[in-house]
Design a protein around this motif. Structure first.
Motif, PDB file in Angstrom:
ATOM      1  N   PRO A 430       0.821  -1.223   0.000  1.00  0.00           N
ATOM      2  CA  PRO A 430       0.000   0.000   0.000  1.00  0.00           C
ATOM      3  C   PRO A 430       0.847   1.261   0.000  1.00  0.00           C
ATOM      4  CG  PRO A 430      -0.840  -1.580   1.592  1.00  0.00           C
ATOM      5  CD  PRO A 430       0.481  -2.100   1.123  1.00  0.00           C
ATOM      6  N   GLY A 431       2.010   1.236   0.674  1.00  0.00           N
ATOM      7  CA  GLY A 431       2.866   2.414   0.707  1.00  0.00           C
ATOM      8  C   GLY A 431       3.449   2.743  -0.656  1.00  0.00           C
ATOM      9  N   ILE A 432       3.840   1.702  -1.411  1.00  0.00           N
ATOM     10  CA  ILE A 432       4.365   1.933  -2.765  1.00  0.00           C
ATOM     11  C   ILE A 432       3.290   2.560  -3.643  1.00  0.00           C
ATOM     12  CG2 ILE A 432       5.226   0.802  -4.847  1.00  0.00           C
ATOM     13  CD1 ILE A 432       6.542  -1.280  -3.025  1.00  0.00           C
ATOM     14  N   VAL A 433       2.076   2.016  -3.568  1.00  0.00           N
ATOM     15  CA  VAL A 433       0.969   2.548  -4.372  1.00  0.00           C
ATOM     16  C   VAL A 433       0.656   3.981  -3.971  1.00  0.00           C
ATOM     17  CG1 VAL A 433      -1.476   2.295  -4.909  1.00  0.00           C
ATOM     18  CG2 VAL A 433      -0.006   0.280  -4.829  1.00  0.00           C
ATOM     19  N   PHE A 434       0.588   4.238  -2.664  1.00  0.00           N
ATOM     20  CA  PHE A 434       0.245   5.589  -2.204  1.00  0.00           C
ATOM     21  C   PHE A 434       1.323   6.595  -2.589  1.00  0.00           C
ATOM     22  CE2 PHE A 434       0.225   9.026   0.896  1.00  0.00           C
ATOM     23  CZ  PHE A 434      -1.090   9.453   0.813  1.00  0.00           C
ATOM     24  N   PHE A 437       0.918   7.342  -6.211  1.00  0.00           N
ATOM     25  CA  PHE A 437      -0.302   8.130  -6.380  1.00  0.00           C
ATOM     26  C   PHE A 437      -0.105   9.564  -5.902  1.00  0.00           C
ATOM     27  CE2 PHE A 437      -4.370   9.697  -4.760  1.00  0.00           C
ATOM     28  CZ  PHE A 437      -5.156   9.574  -5.883  1.00  0.00           C
ATOM     29  N   PHE A 438       0.611   9.752  -4.787  1.00  0.00           N
ATOM     30  CA  PHE A 438       0.827  11.090  -4.246  1.00  0.00           C
ATOM     31  C   PHE A 438       1.689  11.935  -5.188  1.00  0.00           C
ATOM     32  CE2 PHE A 438       3.145  14.108  -1.497  1.00  0.00           C
ATOM     33  CZ  PHE A 438       2.061  14.788  -0.962  1.00  0.00           C
ATOM     34  N   VAL A 439       2.715  11.323  -5.763  1.00  0.00           N
ATOM     35  CA  VAL A 439       3.555  12.048  -6.725  1.00  0.00           C
ATOM     36  C   VAL A 439       2.725  12.466  -7.942  1.00  0.00           C
ATOM     37  CG1 VAL A 439       5.526  11.851  -8.277  1.00  0.00           C
ATOM     38  CG2 VAL A 439       5.682  10.932  -5.964  1.00  0.00           C
ATOM     39  N   LEU A 458      -7.562  13.451   0.578  1.00  0.00           N
ATOM     40  CA  LEU A 458      -6.297  12.749   0.810  1.00  0.00           C
ATOM     41  C   LEU A 458      -6.174  12.349   2.280  1.00  0.00           C
ATOM     42  CD1 LEU A 458      -3.914  12.016  -1.059  1.00  0.00           C
ATOM     43  CD2 LEU A 458      -2.733  14.026  -0.166  1.00  0.00           C
ATOM     44  N   VAL A 459      -6.558  13.245   3.166  1.00  0.00           N
ATOM     45  CA  VAL A 459      -6.530  12.929   4.599  1.00  0.00           C
ATOM     46  C   VAL A 459      -7.528  11.819   4.919  1.00  0.00           C
ATOM     47  CG1 VAL A 459      -7.000  13.858   6.904  1.00  0.00           C
ATOM     48  CG2 VAL A 459      -5.727  15.225   5.252  1.00  0.00           C
ATOM     49  N   GLY A 616       2.979   6.721 -14.703  1.00  0.00           N
ATOM     50  CA  GLY A 616       2.873   6.611 -13.251  1.00  0.00           C
ATOM     51  C   GLY A 616       1.688   5.766 -12.834  1.00  0.00           C
ATOM     52  N   TYR A 617       0.517   6.036 -13.423  1.00  0.00           N
ATOM     53  CA  TYR A 617      -0.669   5.247 -13.108  1.00  0.00           C
ATOM     54  C   TYR A 617      -0.556   3.827 -13.672  1.00  0.00           C
ATOM     55  CZ  TYR A 617      -3.009   9.457 -11.434  1.00  0.00           C
ATOM     56  OH  TYR A 617      -3.352  10.582 -10.719  1.00  0.00           O
ATOM     57  N   THR A 618       0.118   3.674 -14.803  1.00  0.00           N
ATOM     58  CA  THR A 618       0.312   2.333 -15.362  1.00  0.00           C
ATOM     59  C   THR A 618       1.159   1.468 -14.438  1.00  0.00           C
ATOM     60  OG1 THR A 618       0.119   3.166 -17.634  1.00  0.00           O
ATOM     61  CG2 THR A 618       1.229   1.052 -17.332  1.00  0.00           C
ATOM     62  N   MET A 619       2.152   2.055 -13.793  1.00  0.00           N
ATOM     63  CA  MET A 619       2.984   1.299 -12.855  1.00  0.00           C
ATOM     64  C   MET A 619       2.161   0.818 -11.664  1.00  0.00           C
ATOM     65  SD  MET A 619       5.859   1.015 -14.270  1.00  0.00           S
ATOM     66  CE  MET A 619       6.675   0.214 -12.899  1.00  0.00           C
TER      67      MET A 619
END
Length: 651
Positions: A430-434, A437-439, A458-459, A616-619
């Motif tokens: 989840p951290g990798i995805v977030f 996504f945040f970038v 986001l919060v 980015g979204y594809t990754m």
């Protein structure tokens, strides 16, 4: 989803195994029809209905840019006194921004050339010039309006090849004629758009609303279609030449916005089938059936191979091994029986594998439930954002299975660092995805796109992750570590057996690369339509097909992994855990390659920001797909290995 006739039939096949003809659209759960009537009927109180019809506007998007923008960003006619309709989490994640518009209609009251507003720009004013430049940029990139009437899109229907009619749930801002006189996009529809290096804005719309009278009630009616035709007029009375915006023009420029509305009764279209005319203009069904048949052929081929192994080769092996009377006889044998003392040896980096499998289980259950509900019609495009909202909520609530599976497998691998295991399960994937996504969200913020997630949302997502998903993961891990480890049918030797030199086809890398080809072959046609719906903004509605392909993908990943696992065991290579995960998980690598091919061959995306956003979204999608398919392969191979070694006598 929309009340699709083909969808209903296919869901019936999946649920009860009975094939059905394409039938009439069904009533969609959760969406109640709204009745309309003329103003005099409403004032008389004879009917419980509405006379005013509201038109809502949504974000504008383009096939040439990943960045959607709000309606207000282009300085169109707006209203300030009304509040926006509430938006769910899925709509916010997809960048939908629905707001009221100044276009107001009264049921069955026809109006001709109604002025909405007039926008005035002075090219000598920097603020006005910036607004005009942004408007021209929108026309150059072919940004599309998306209007909504009675919760259904206002469509622009026009003829395409073979005299077929295509109904697009959107229409362009305008169009552009190049300096060489070449018309682009919508400018090709009319020869009046001919001036070189000039933009033409569609500032007038002819709207036709179709309605169907409610049975046994002559007063009430329901809207069944809303179609429009964009026009361009320089004068406020809808006359004169088209409204042009020349790049060479200087001074004051006035753009009038007008509309014409007409009402037509249609006795053939029912309210429950009102989406059908949009869906029928998308010629996807034949291609989808071809995809299903192609996938079924692959599944039958793999099923035959696995059946041959299980019923013939493997059965003979087991019978022969069980008839041996001495250890000397067994030593003369070779193949998968010889590695029984190492088959359940803990893999290297078992911590990481267990974490991946926990997250993959979470994704698998989430995908299954989401597609099943979509197949039943609960997550239709009429329920905007419902699909993504359902997926996010399910992922949050499925933290317990993720923690349980990761803990249980890690314990069976002999791991003792349970705190590290549960923390990685809760935060690694989840951290990798977030982070990704945040970038991407930072880029959207910088570009002023409507797809940029507000800080409050986001919060809220972080709160769901830390306050719901993480505690549930800890709860699942607690029960996973509390239970006994998985009991294996054979004991593990203290000294690892030496693996003989492998042939090219049984080495790890070639096997992993070959293993992902067949699962990808089952989904690549369906993948084309999914990418179209995401990046080309086409409406996706065939969740029945998607659910069936999902089942086929699960079967194909399982059978391909079992097949290759058996070949490796026969070659006395007992390192099956990571290999089984990576064999089916390598399907994500083919997905990534296809996504790159799709970007360069199918899309017209320009600009650095849009390119970064696409990849980015594809990754993110590739990582989720990797965990999903890899988990399927591991558990299929785990079942296979446990099954065959549980029926063999071991001295």
């Amino acid at each position: 989803m929309v009340p699709s006739r083909g969808l209903r039939a296919l869901c019936s096949v999946l649920l009860v195994g009975v094939s059905a003809r394409l039938a009439l659209g069904f009533y969609l759960p959760g969406l109640a029809p709204v009745s309309f009537c003329e103003e005099k009927e409403r004032q008389r109180g004879a009917a419980d209905c509405r006379s005013e019809i509201e038109l809502f506007v949504n974000r504008l998007d383009s096939v040439e840019s990943v960045l959607p923008y709000e309606y207000r960003a282009f300085d169109f006619c707006t209203v300030e006194s009304e509040n926006r309709p509430s938006e769910n989490l899925g709509q916010v994640l997809f960048g939908e921004r629905i707001e009221p518009s100044p276009y107001k209609f009264t049921f069955n009251v026809k109006k001709q050339c109604v002025p909405v507003c007039t926008k005035t720009y002075n090219t000598n004013n920097q603020e006005d010039k910036a607004k005009l430049d942004f408007l021209k940029k929108g026309m150059l990139l072919n940004y599309q309006h998306h209007w909504i009437v009675d919760n259904m899109p206002v469509t622009w229907c026009y003829n395409v090849e073979d005299k077929q009619k295509f109904c697009n749930p959107g229409f362009p801002i305008g169009c552009y004629v190049t300096g060489s006189g070449q018309p682009k996009d919508a400018c090709v529809v009319d020869h009046i758009f001919s001036t070189q290096d000039t933009f033409y804005i569609f500032n007038h719309v002819n709207i036709t609303i179709y309605y169907h009278k409610v049975e046994n009630d002559g007063a009430e009616a329901r809207l069944v279609a809303a179609k429009m035709e964009p026009k361009s007029f320089k004068n406020v009375d809808c006359s004169g030449p088209p409204m042009d915006l020349s790049n060479k023009f200087t001074g004051e420029l006035k753009i009038p916005y007008t509309y014409t509305v007409d009402f037509v009764e249609n006795k053939e279209i029912r309210w429950a089938s009102r989406w059908d005319y949009i869906l029928e203009s998308m010629p996807h069904t034949n291609i989808q059936w071809f995809s299903i048949m192609n996938s079924l052929v692959i599944v039958l081929f793999l099923s035959g191979m696995v059946a041959m192994i299980m019923l013939r080769t493997l059965h003979k092996d087991i019978a022969r091994y069980n008839q041996m009377d001495s250890v000397e006889d067994a030593q003369e044998e070779f193949g998968w029986k010889l590695v029984h003392g190492d088959i359940f040896r803990p893999p290297r980096k078992g911590m990481l594998l267990s974490v991946f499998l926990g997250s993959g289980t979470q994704i698998f259950i989430m995908t299954f439930i989401t597609l099943f509900l979509a197949c039943l019609g609960f997550l239709s495009p009429a329920n905007r954002g419902a699909l993504m909202t359902c997926a996010v909520v399910l992922w949050v609530l499925l933290g317990a299975p993720a923690g349980y599976v990761a803990a249980r497998l890690y314990k069976s691998f002999g791991g003792e660092k349970w705190k590290t295991n549960v923390l990685l399960t809760a935060f690694l994937c989840p951290g990798i995805v977030f982070t990704d996504f945040f970038v991407m969200n930072l880029i959207l913020w910088g570009e002023g796109s409507s797809a940029a997630m507000p800080f409050g949302t986001l919060v809220a997502i972080l709160a769901l992750w830390f306050c719901v998903s993480v505690p549930l993961t800890f709860v699942g891990a607690y029960f996973g570590f509390k239970k006994r480890g998985i009991e294996h049918p054979v004991r593990t030797n203290q000294i690892p057996r030496q693996i003989p030199e492998q042939s090219f086809y049984t080495r790890p890398l070639p096997g992993i690369i070959m293993g992902g080809i067949l699962p990808f072959g089952c989904i690549f046609i369906q993948l084309f339509f999914i990418l179209n719906s995401i990046w080309s903004h086409q409406m996706y509605y065939m969740f029945g097909f998607l659910f069936l392909v999902f089942i086929i993908l699960v079967i194909t990943c399982s059978e391909a992994t079992i097949l290759l696992c058996y070949f490796h065991l026969c070659a006395e290579d007992y390192h099956w855990q990571w290999r089984s995960f990576l064999t089916s998980g390598f399907t994500a690598a083919y997905f990534l390659v296809y996504a790159i091919h799709y970007f360069f061959s199918k899309l017209q995306i320009t600009g650095l920001a849009s390119t970064i956003l696409y990849f980015g979204y594809t990754m993110i999608m590739a990582l989720i797909f990797f965990l999903f398919t890899g988990t399927i392969g591991f558990f299929a191979c785990f079942w296979f290995v446990t099954k065959i070694y549980s029926v063999v006598k071991v001295d």
